[in-house]
Design an enzyme around this catalytic site. Sequence first.
Site, PDB file in Angstrom:
ATOM      1  N   ARG A  66     -29.408-107.548 -44.443  1.00 23.74           N
ATOM      2  CA  ARG A  66     -28.624-108.794 -44.398  1.00 23.74           C
ATOM      3  C   ARG A  66     -27.133-108.496 -44.285  1.00 23.74           C
ATOM      4  NH1 ARG A  66     -30.061-111.856 -49.523  1.00 23.74           N
ATOM      5  NH2 ARG A  66     -30.118-109.731 -50.255  1.00 23.74           N
TER       6      ARG A  66
ATOM      7  N   ASN B 278     -33.522-113.308 -46.764  1.00 24.35           N
ATOM      8  CA  ASN B 278     -34.813-112.687 -47.022  1.00 24.35           C
ATOM      9  C   ASN B 278     -35.868-113.770 -47.190  1.00 24.35           C
ATOM     10  OD1 ASN B 278     -33.816-110.081 -47.019  1.00 24.35           O
ATOM     11  ND2 ASN B 278     -33.676-109.925 -49.239  1.00 24.35           N
TER      12      ASN B 278
END
Length: 90
Positions: free
Chosen positions: A19, A37
């Site tokens: 990320r 996520n």
Amino acid sequence: MTYCVQGFASGRVQGVHYRQFTQTHARALQITGWVKNLDDGRVAFALSGRIDAVEQLLTQLRQGPPHANVSALEYAERTDAAWDDFTILR
């Protein structure tokens, strides 16, 4: 012209800074959107920017950060995307 996509990265993409990698590269390419996520182990993302920049980021997302192992990158074009920044969603 703004190009927008939404999709998923599969493989070893959680717990490897995927990320943060996505956010860093997106901001450098002036791409807006988000990354998060998912409970099933994938990472979801939405990207909006110049078509060449989005394509460049998608290429980078196929590789991911050093400890990632991206087995699949799936995405589709969107038409209803408008974000001010690139954020990591929790």
